[in-house]
Design an enzyme around this catalytic site. Structure first.
Site, PDB file in Angstrom:
ATOM      1  N   HIS A 210       0.885  -1.181   0.000  1.00 32.01           N
ATOM      2  CA  HIS A 210       0.000   0.000   0.000  1.00 32.01           C
ATOM      3  C   HIS A 210       0.922   1.231   0.000  1.00 32.01           C
ATOM      4  O   HIS A 210       1.739   1.395  -0.896  1.00 32.01           O
ATOM      5  CB  HIS A 210      -0.920  -0.114   1.225  1.00 32.01           C
ATOM      6  CG  HIS A 210      -2.089   0.829   1.266  1.00 32.01           C
ATOM      7  ND1 HIS A 210      -2.460   1.650   0.232  1.00 32.01           N
ATOM      8  CD2 HIS A 210      -2.995   1.076   2.265  1.00 32.01           C
ATOM      9  CE1 HIS A 210      -3.530   2.359   0.575  1.00 32.01           C
ATOM     10  NE2 HIS A 210      -3.871   2.029   1.815  1.00 32.01           N
TER      11      HIS A 210
ATOM     12  N   ASP B 293       2.590   5.826  -6.689  1.00 40.40           N
ATOM     13  CA  ASP B 293       3.772   5.812  -5.825  1.00 40.40           C
ATOM     14  C   ASP B 293       5.089   5.917  -6.585  1.00 40.40           C
ATOM     15  O   ASP B 293       6.079   6.413  -6.051  1.00 40.40           O
ATOM     16  CB  ASP B 293       3.777   4.532  -4.977  1.00 40.40           C
ATOM     17  CG  ASP B 293       2.657   4.554  -3.962  1.00 40.40           C
ATOM     18  OD1 ASP B 293       2.504   5.583  -3.290  1.00 40.40           O
ATOM     19  OD2 ASP B 293       1.919   3.563  -3.857  1.00 40.40           O
TER      20      ASP B 293
ATOM     21  N   HIS C  58      -2.020  -2.375  -9.838  1.00 44.69           N
ATOM     22  CA  HIS C  58      -3.075  -1.848  -8.971  1.00 44.69           C
ATOM     23  C   HIS C  58      -4.230  -2.830  -8.919  1.00 44.69           C
ATOM     24  O   HIS C  58      -4.526  -3.488  -9.905  1.00 44.69           O
ATOM     25  CB  HIS C  58      -3.576  -0.486  -9.488  1.00 44.69           C
ATOM     26  CG  HIS C  58      -4.264   0.296  -8.435  1.00 44.69           C
ATOM     27  ND1 HIS C  58      -5.600   0.192  -8.184  1.00 44.69           N
ATOM     28  CD2 HIS C  58      -3.761   1.173  -7.528  1.00 44.69           C
ATOM     29  CE1 HIS C  58      -5.905   0.980  -7.176  1.00 44.69           C
ATOM     30  NE2 HIS C  58      -4.815   1.579  -6.746  1.00 44.69           N
TER      31      HIS C  58
HETATM   32  N1  COA Z   1       5.552  -6.447  -9.975  1.00 48.94           N
HETATM   33  C1  COA Z   1       5.575  -7.670 -10.557  1.00 48.94           C
HETATM   34  N2  COA Z   1       4.483  -8.404 -10.745  1.00 48.94           N
HETATM   35  C2  COA Z   1       3.319  -7.912 -10.330  1.00 48.94           C
HETATM   36  C3  COA Z   1       3.226  -6.650  -9.731  1.00 48.94           C
HETATM   37  C4  COA Z   1       4.396  -5.918  -9.560  1.00 48.94           C
HETATM   38  N3  COA Z   1       4.366  -4.710  -8.981  1.00 48.94           N
HETATM   39  N4  COA Z   1       1.939  -6.388  -9.409  1.00 48.94           N
HETATM   40  C5  COA Z   1       1.239  -7.467  -9.807  1.00 48.94           C
HETATM   41  N5  COA Z   1       2.076  -8.385 -10.358  1.00 48.94           N
HETATM   42  C6  COA Z   1       1.698  -9.676 -10.888  1.00 48.94           C
HETATM   43  C7  COA Z   1       1.633 -10.686  -9.759  1.00 48.94           C
HETATM   44  O1  COA Z   1       2.864 -11.321  -9.507  1.00 48.94           O
HETATM   45  C8  COA Z   1       0.573 -11.630 -10.257  1.00 48.94           C
HETATM   46  O2  COA Z   1       1.152 -12.451 -11.220  1.00 48.94           O
HETATM   47  P1  COA Z   1       0.752 -14.033 -11.306  1.00 48.94           P
HETATM   48  O3  COA Z   1      -0.727 -14.011 -11.627  1.00 48.94           O
HETATM   49  O4  COA Z   1       1.627 -14.545 -12.382  1.00 48.94           O
HETATM   50  O5  COA Z   1       1.032 -14.603  -9.956  1.00 48.94           O
HETATM   51  C9  COA Z   1      -0.409 -10.710 -10.972  1.00 48.94           C
HETATM   52  O6  COA Z   1       0.380  -9.594 -11.410  1.00 48.94           O
HETATM   53  C10 COA Z   1      -1.547 -10.211 -10.084  1.00 48.94           C
HETATM   54  O7  COA Z   1      -0.965  -9.612  -8.904  1.00 48.94           O
HETATM   55  P2  COA Z   1      -1.624  -9.611  -7.474  1.00 48.94           P
HETATM   56  O8  COA Z   1      -0.578  -9.330  -6.448  1.00 48.94           O
HETATM   57  O9  COA Z   1      -2.458 -10.835  -7.271  1.00 48.94           O
HETATM   58  O10 COA Z   1      -2.606  -8.362  -7.618  1.00 48.94           O
HETATM   59  P3  COA Z   1      -3.432  -7.682  -6.447  1.00 48.94           P
HETATM   60  O11 COA Z   1      -4.594  -7.059  -7.069  1.00 48.94           O
HETATM   61  O12 COA Z   1      -3.649  -8.641  -5.340  1.00 48.94           O
HETATM   62  O13 COA Z   1      -2.392  -6.589  -5.873  1.00 48.94           O
HETATM   63  C11 COA Z   1      -1.051  -4.683  -5.807  1.00 48.94           C
HETATM   64  C12 COA Z   1      -2.376  -5.264  -6.288  1.00 48.94           C
HETATM   65  C13 COA Z   1      -1.055  -3.179  -6.019  1.00 48.94           C
HETATM   66  C14 COA Z   1      -0.885  -4.961  -4.311  1.00 48.94           C
HETATM   67  C15 COA Z   1       0.099  -5.332  -6.616  1.00 48.94           C
HETATM   68  O14 COA Z   1       0.021  -4.920  -7.981  1.00 48.94           O
HETATM   69  C16 COA Z   1       1.445  -5.017  -6.038  1.00 48.94           C
HETATM   70  O15 COA Z   1       1.900  -5.714  -5.130  1.00 48.94           O
HETATM   71  N6  COA Z   1       2.121  -3.920  -6.535  1.00 48.94           N
HETATM   72  C17 COA Z   1       3.358  -3.491  -5.947  1.00 48.94           C
HETATM   73  C18 COA Z   1       3.102  -2.694  -4.675  1.00 48.94           C
HETATM   74  C19 COA Z   1       2.567  -1.325  -4.969  1.00 48.94           C
HETATM   75  O16 COA Z   1       3.056  -0.617  -5.820  1.00 48.94           O
HETATM   76  N7  COA Z   1       1.558  -0.932  -4.185  1.00 48.94           N
HETATM   77  C20 COA Z   1       0.945   0.365  -4.293  1.00 48.94           C
HETATM   78  C21 COA Z   1      -0.429   0.253  -4.852  1.00 48.94           C
HETATM   79  S1  COA Z   1      -1.103   1.857  -5.210  1.00 48.94           S
END
Ligand code: COA
Length: 373
Positions: free
Chosen positions: A218, A309, A257
């Protein structure tokens, strides 16, 4: 087959009139105003007024609001004493969580102090809290937290740098505060609403939200993104490093996201400011080139886009803000959105209590301790 939605994805968990994320339509809107209109034509304080009071201020209301915020900057002596005892090694998010909690002990919610007045107080004094601790623990200085310009951005930058910051830095920070202010049912806002739904107090809801925001999935992502970018001196080094990270299934912070599927519209706005600041100096140009290369690789390899971010980190770094203060800046802004949601939850409350799908064992027998193995 599972009935549960992991991470509550796609679940509509309540109603709100504070903000809408409409990727296919008008984009992100705060109380019906398009975000781009707000970043082009309003200040963070106008947006705070909109979120908390429900309408954009008139000129007179705006001037009164600025004066009120400036008058609420100072901290009680007992809070300063607590901040003086927190070591420099503490994470600044823990400092804010502790500071808000202590303020709740000194200025509790009650008949003389309602939710809206606490929200306004927090908007005004969170920069004071953070920078008082920062200057005393890192520099041994007990600063006058009432000094500084007449906006939150100017106040924060002046407490950090010991004098007025450039107009460009103030404006860049102001825009980022507008972008961070509100985002409907994100994890920290939902936490605040859940705490509120038990009829708990305002400060408990805010401290809970700060805890939820701290994590790198987050709000903590802006700090993690900066730490990642700083590992690379050149775009080529970034390309190699990111490809290696992706090959080992690492997440790249600042990308992706839960709700946006194609782009985060806030990122486009803050990227313009990141570039504008970068164009002013060679170090900035290098950092921006690394950031853009990471963006290209993420689009090419994973079809993922930068979220707010990622380029916010580039902006904050160029404003001379230490990386551990990035997520606390998010708090200083999002406290407006959290507060609007707390007030909205209270206006039509029902305790938030979902159910779970049980996947454990059933009907086991309790054996005597000597017979358990
Ligand atoms: N880097 C690499 N791969 C990513 C990624 C990232 N930042 N964000 C998502 N993915 C990939 C995941 O590994 C997953 O791949 P898979 O299906 O092969 O396992 C797929 O995309 C879905 O990701 P998931 O974590 O299940 O999505 P979510 O909806 O649960 O999570 C976030 C959303 C924002 C938490 C996630 O994109 C993330 O962890 N981003 C990085 C942290 C971040 O920037 N947070 C700020 C949000 S505003």
């Amino acid at each position: 087959m599972s009935q549960a939605s992991k991470g509550l994805e796609g679940i509509v968990a309540g109603q709100t009139a504070v903000a809408i994320i409409d990727e296919a339509g008008g984009g992100l809107q705060y109380r019906g105003y398009r975000l781009s209109d707000l970043t082009d034509h309003a200040t963070f304080e106008e947006v705070a007024h909109l979120l908390l009071n429900g309408h954009l201020p008139t000129e007179q209301e705006y001037q009164d609001y600025l004066a009120r915020l400036a008058a609420l900057r100072d901290l009680p002596g007992a809070l300063k004493s607590v901040l003086e005892q927190i070591p420099a090694s503490a994470h600044p998010m823990d400092v804010l969580r502790t500071g808000v909690s202590m303020l709740g002990c000194l200025e509790p919610e009650g008949k003389d102090r309602n939710g809206l007045s606490i929200a306004t107080r927090l908007v005004a004094c969170l920069p004071s809290m953070l920078m008082y601790w920062y200057q005393v623990s890192h520099e041994g200085k007990k600063i006058d937290v009432t000094a500084g310009g007449n906006t939150i951005a100017a106040h924060f930058l002046s407490l950090l740098g010991g004098g007025a910051a450039s107009a460009t830095h103030q404006k860049a920070l102001d825009v980022s505060l507008i972008l961070y202010a509100e985002h409907e049912f994100n994890a920290s806002t939902f936490t605040a609403r859940t705490v509120t739904s038990t009829l708990s107090d305002f400060y408990s809801a805010i401290t809970g939200a700060i805890g939820a925001l701290r994590g790198p999935l987050h709000g903590g992502a802006n700090e993690a993104a900066m730490e990642l970018m700083q590992r690379f001196d050149t775009p080529e080094a970034a390309e190699k490093g990111i490809l290696e990270a992706l090959a080992t299934k690492q997440k790249i912070m600042g990308f992706g996201h839960r709700v946006y599927k194609h782009c985060d519209p806030r990122s486009d706005v803050i990227k313009v400011w990141a570039k504008r600041l970068a164009d002013e100096n060679e170090t900035g140009k290098k950092l921006f080139a690394v950031a853009e290369r990471i963006e290209q690789i993420m689009r090419r390899e994973k079809d993922l886009f930068p979220n707010l971010d990622f380029y916010s980190a580039v902006v904050y770094h160029q404003c001379g803000i230490p990386t551990p203060l990035f997520t606390p800046l998010f708090v200083m802004s999002r406290v407006t959105g959290w507060s609007a949601h707390i007030l909205e939850q209270r206006a039509d409350n029902r305790i938030i209590r979902p159910t779970s799908e049980y996947i454990g064992e059933r009907n086991l027998t309790v054996a005597p301790r000597a017979e358990r193995g």
